[in-house]
Structure formats: structure tokens, C-alpha cells
Design an enzyme around this catalytic site. Structure first.
Site, PDB file in Angstrom:
ATOM      1  CB  THR A 154      20.210 -38.282  10.159  1.00  0.00           C
ATOM      2  OG1 THR A 154      19.976 -38.701  11.659  1.00  0.00           O
ATOM      3  CG2 THR A 154      21.373 -37.801  10.091  1.00  0.00           C
ATOM      4  CG  ASP A 155      15.583 -40.901   7.718  1.00  0.00           C
ATOM      5  OD1 ASP A 155      15.273 -39.635   7.638  1.00  0.00           O
ATOM      6  OD2 ASP A 155      15.727 -41.588   6.907  1.00  0.00           O
ATOM      7  CB  CYS A 156      18.359 -42.350  13.467  1.00  0.00           C
ATOM      8  SG  CYS A 156      20.002 -42.293  12.512  1.00  0.00           S
ATOM      9  CE1 TYR A 157      21.904 -39.824  17.618  1.00  0.00           C
ATOM     10  CE2 TYR A 157      22.234 -40.861  15.592  1.00  0.00           C
ATOM     11  CZ  TYR A 157      22.122 -40.551  16.846  1.00  0.00           C
ATOM     12  OH  TYR A 157      22.866 -41.552  17.781  1.00  0.00           O
ATOM     13  N   PRO A 158      16.766 -36.412  13.974  1.00  0.00           N
ATOM     14  CG  PRO A 158      14.636 -36.296  14.961  1.00  0.00           C
ATOM     15  CD  PRO A 158      16.000 -37.002  14.930  1.00  0.00           C
TER      16      PRO A 158
END
Ligand code: SF4
Ligand code: SF4
Lengths: 136, 387
Positions: B129-133
Site C-alpha cells: 500500500t502507499d503507507c506499507y509498500p
């Protein structure tokens, strides 16, 4: 007089020696066959209880061993990781030979290996997998 | 009127080393010669304990964040699946969880390995994800590297449990052990007069917030356990004659010891975990004194046929009979075996007694009592599901 259990494993070439006859006749040993797995032309295993004079049994065992048959006391073939036992009692539920029992004072497991008949039920019954019996 | 004590008074005595603490077995013996009124005068706390397989157990783990971070959406510890539906690096590993390809090693064994300081392989996957790439991580963890490691067991320490037998012609494998055919053995699991919830059957002193011995450390009762049932039939001594109440417990695994937590595998059943639990019962009044005085001849349980659907009840026996080695069922003498460790339970009751005597352990008044008059729903299938 002593009574002791032995596991015998014999290779195909020694399968049909009449060694029980000699044990009885030459060494005056009483034999009780408790478990046998013998396949003609293949390896075989026996659990025997030998009863007789101590030195007769010792000599009888040497006689068997001289015929390429391994013969070891049963307790040497039972591997029990006693130090890990939690005394839950699960194995005593299946041990009909009375080898595994709970001490009714301390509620610790007691194992009299010389009563074992190698039914092998305790192996899967122990939830900690602490038993190994080397029969075959 | 006989004496009444408060929690504060008992704690004061514990602190000053003047309290009298007995195990539940010791108090049952004392009760042969002392009345409940005398016992309230003479005894302050009674320790109870159990060490048995409790499937409804597990651990909360926080792995810590890696760099770059990952939102763990599928997690395996030594191949055992862990719950992934919490925040990015939080998980819950159930004692009974396992990888079907390796059914003998499960969540309980992972918990035990961590407890023993061993390295455990963590593998986790995320979609990124954007915060957990990050999408994948594979690394070793151990008890030092993880943050929280909390034992949280939804259902433990059953108040009484059935005796299991098998009337069929086939051997069966159950969580009550191996049941031989034709009623050739019977297994039972509670520690009888030493068992926690049997010594306080109405749960007057055990409730939310009760401090307990859990796995070798101090833990707490946090809720009633699942399948909490308080309206099961009771005998003349006020004790349910089958499995009834339960507790949910929590504690810090980092303080526990592997001697009191043990992974287990039951042939053709699956993985479970032995958990050591000790509960102190303050002797507040004569009623509680009478309850903790109960002995094995007064505690009865139901014999159920695990081989037959519906597990029909075949009889009722006392713990005195069960511990004698034989019970009578349908006129037949049947050999008994325990499947929980009474010797370990005694060890726990003894250790808790020492903690109390040394002023290391305070008793707690429940913040709230458990619900009363509870019973259970069974799982019904709606007609639409069977279409
Ligand atoms: S193999 Fe195990 S269960 Fe069978 S007799 Fe020997 S000790 Fe008992
Ligand atoms: S089943 Fe295993 S752990 Fe339990 S008493 Fe027997 S040997 Fe010990």
C-alpha cells in the site's frame, strides 16, 4: 531364576533355524513368544520372554547371537524421553500390559519396561511423542 | 455468627507473612476434622490448580515494523497460519492452528518454541500500500525480537469435565486420548478436589480481574470463558456433574516458563496446548470454607460414550472412584486413566502457595462477577442452507 524380555531380529538367511528348540533343550530356558513378525525369505522380529537360570539365559543369548541373529534386551530397544514427561497419563490409558501406570500417591508415571509387549499403542497416544520402540 | 473476612484483611495478613495458606487438597483433609466455621478462623487462602490440554488458547504477538514496512495480510510462523485480520504487524496465533501438510506441529508448538527462546521463521505477505509498500518478508524472530507476546485464552479451566468411554467395536482417537473399543478404558481430565472452579462452584471469588497463576507467571481472569454454562445439573454438594463454567485468561508470555506451557499433538485429532493455571480462593466466610473443603468423593461427573453420536450418558462417577483406577459402567469394571497431570497441578498449587506466603502475590476482589443463569445455543442450520 530370572525372567527377561528380548527382541530378536533375524536376517533372511537365518530364518528357519530351530533355535527355540535348542534354547529349551540345551539351556533349560522357558520361552514365551509375546510378539512375532516373520516373513519367509525376509527379515523377521520376535519378542521373547526368557525364563531360567541367569547364566543359562546369558549363554542362550550368546548361542542366538552366534547365528547372526541380533538379540537385545527389550529395555534397550525402548527409548523414552522421560525428562520431558508431564505425567498426563494418556499413555496409561492404552497400556494393557500394565507397563505404563500412574503412581496413585505421587501421580507420576511409572514405566516397567519388562512388562511391555510392544503393542506400540503408547507411541501415538503420547501427546508429546516421547516413545520410540525399535522392534523391526 | 461465624467469622467474615475481607479481601483487604487477608491481603494485610499476606503482606505481613501471617496468613495461613493451604492447597485445596490440604484443606479437604483438614475438613475431615474441622468444621467450615473453624476453617474460616484458621485458613485465609486456598490454592487450586489444573494442568490440562486446553485447545481454546493462543497468543497475541506484535512483530514490530520492518523497514520498509509491510501490512501483513497473510502470516506464517514456522509454516503455521496466524490470524492476519488485525493491524499491520499484530497477530493472534491459535494453539490448535496448523499447516495441514504438517499436522503434528501447530500454534501451541510455535508458542512453546518462542517461550523456550528458540528462533521461529516468520513469513508474511501483503498487497503493498502507499503507507506499507512492502509485499513480502521472511525473517527469524524470537521472544526478544517481538514486542508484546501475550497469552490470551478464550476458554480454559473447565469446571468439571466428562469421563470419556467408547462402547463401539472400533478404537477412536479423541482429545480425551485414545479410547479403546468395547468399554476397555475410560479417561478423565480434571484435577478433582484441586480443580479451580470446583472449589468455588458459584464463582463468588472468581470473576473479572481475579489475579491468578498462569503458565508460571501472574495472569488475570478477564472474562467468563466461552461456552460458559451455569445451569447444568448439580449434585447434592452444589457441584455441576458435567462441564459447566469456564474462564478466559490473559498473561504476559515473556514472564512465563515452558514448564507450565506445553504443546501437544493428539493422534487423528490435532494440536492442543497444556496450560498450567492456579487460582487462589480467599476464605471469606463459612460458605466458602465449606466449598473449598469439598473432596473427591463429593465431586461427581458424567460418563459419556464418545463412540456414539450425541454422546449418550452412561453413568455418573466420583473422582474418588476415577482416581482408584477403576469405575463401574453398565456393571462392567472399566480401567481409568487421567489425561491431565495431577502431579503438575499439585506443583502449581504448591508454587502459588509459596508466592502467597512470601507476600509476592495479592488476592483480588473481582471487578465484576460473571453472568448468572447462562445456557448455550447450539448451531442450527437454516432451511435455505440445505437447498
Ligand atoms: S508398547 Fe507401550 S502401550 Fe504397548 S505394552 Fe509396551 S509400554 Fe505398554
Ligand atoms: S502420555 Fe507421554 S507425557 Fe503423558 S504420561 Fe505418558 S509419557 Fe508422559
Amino acid at each position: 531364576m530370572i525372567k527377561k524380555r528380548y527382541i530378536l531380529n533375524f536376517p533372511p538367511e537365518s530364518g528357519d533355524k530351530a533355535f527355540t528348540y535348542h534354547l529349551v533343550k540345551d539351556y533349560d530356558i522357558r520361552i514365551n513368544i509375546l510378539k512375532a513378525e516373520v516373513f519367509p525369505g525376509k527379515r523377521g522380529s520376535l519378542l521373547l520372554e526368557l525364563q531360567g537360570k541367569r547364566n543359562n539365559i546369558e549363554n542362550g543369548v550368546k548361542y542366538i547371537q552366534s547365528h547372526k541373529i541380533t538379540c537385545e534386551p527389550l529395555d534397550k530397544r525402548i527409548h523414552f524421553k522421560e525428562e520431558n514427561c508431564i505425567d498426563c497419563g494418556n499413555c496409561t490409558a492404552v497400556c494393557f500390559a500394565g507397563a505404563l501406570t500412574m503412581n496413585r500417591e505421587s501421580w507420576k508415571l511409572e514405566f516397567d519396561k519388562n512388562k511391555c509387549v510392544v503393542c506400540e499403542l503408547c507411541i501415538p497416544a503420547c501427546p508429546l511423542n516421547l516413545f520410540e520402540i525399535d522392534f523391526r | 455468627m461465624s467469622k467474615i473476612k475481607t479481601y483487604a484483611e487477608i491481603n494485610q495478613k499476606l503482606k505481613s507473612g501471617k496468613a495461613v495458606v493451604l492447597t485445596a487438597e490440604e484443606v479437604s483433609k483438614l475438613a475431615q476434622t474441622a468444621s467450615p466455621e473453624e476453617i474460616v478462623e484458621r485458613v485465609d487462602v486456598v490454592t487450586t490448580a489444573t494442568f490440562g490440554a486446553m485447545c481454546s488458547s493462543g497468543a497475541i504477538i506484535n512483530f514490530g515494523h520492518a523497514s520498509p514496512p509491510i501490512r501483513m495480510e497473510k502470516i506464517r510462523l514456522n509454516g503455521v497460519p496466524c490470524y492476519e485480520g488485525l493491524a499491520a504487524v499484530d497477530s493472534y496465533i491459535g494453539a490448535a492452528a496448523c499447516n495441514p501438510d504438517n499436522p503434528e506441529y501447530g500454534g501451541a508448538h510455535v508458542i512453546q518454541d518462542l517461550l523456550e527462546g528458540k528462533d521461529v521463521l516468520l513469513e508474511a505477505w501483503g498487497k503493498g500500500t502507499d503507507c506499507y509498500p512492502r509485499k513480502y518478508i521472511k525473517t527469524k524472530i524470537n521472544i526478544e525480537t517481538i514486542n508484546e507476546f501475550t497469552l490470551f485464552n478464550p476458554r480454559n479451566a473447565y469446571q468439571n469435565y466428562n469421563v470419556a468411554v467408547n462402547t463401539t467395536k472400533k478404537m477412536i482417537h479423541t482429545y480425551m486420548g485414545t479410547l479403546l473399543p468395547n468399554l476397555r478404558n475410560a479417561t478423565y481430565s480434571t484435577s478433582g478436589e484441586l480443580s479451580p472452579l470446583l472449589n468455588d462452584p458459584d464463582l463468588r471469588t472468581i470473576g473479572i480481574g481475579t489475579r491468578i497463576f498462569l503458565g508460571g507467571a501472574q495472569g488475570f481472569v478477564v472474562w467468563n470463558g466461552t461456552q460458559f454454562h451455569t445451569t447444568k445439573p448439580k449434585n447434592e454438594f452444589g457441584v455441576p456433574v458435567t462441564n459447566a463454567a469456564t474462564i478466559s485468561v490473559i498473561g504476559n508470555l515473556k514472564e512465563m516458563s515452558s514448564g507450565y506451557i506445553q504443546g501437544a499433538y493428539y493422534e487423528k485429532y490435532g494440536v492442543s496446548m497444556f496450560v498450567g493455571i492456579g487460582v487462589p480462593i480467599p476464605v471469606l466466610d463459612a460458605d466458602i470454607a465449606r466449598r473449598v473443603s469439598i473432596n473427591n468423593s463429593q465431586i461427581e461427573t458424567s460418563v459419556l460414550d464418545y463412540g456414539t453420536v450425541g454422546q449418550p450418558k452412561l453413568g455418573q462417577v466420583s473422582y474418588e472412584e476415577l482416581q482408584s483406577g477403576f469405575i463401574k459402567i453398565k456393571g462392567k469394571k472399566v480401567r481409568t486413566a487421567p489425561v491431565a497431570s495431577l502431579s503438575k497441578a499439585r506443583e502449581i498449587a504448591g508454587e502459588l502457595k509459596e508466592w502467597l506466603q512470601n507476600g509476592k502475590f495479592e488476592i483480588t476482589q473481582p471487578v465484576q462477577h460473571f453472568p448468572q443463569n447462562t445456557s448455550l445455543n447450539s448451531l442450527k442450520e437454516t432451511e435455505a442452507d440445505n437447498d
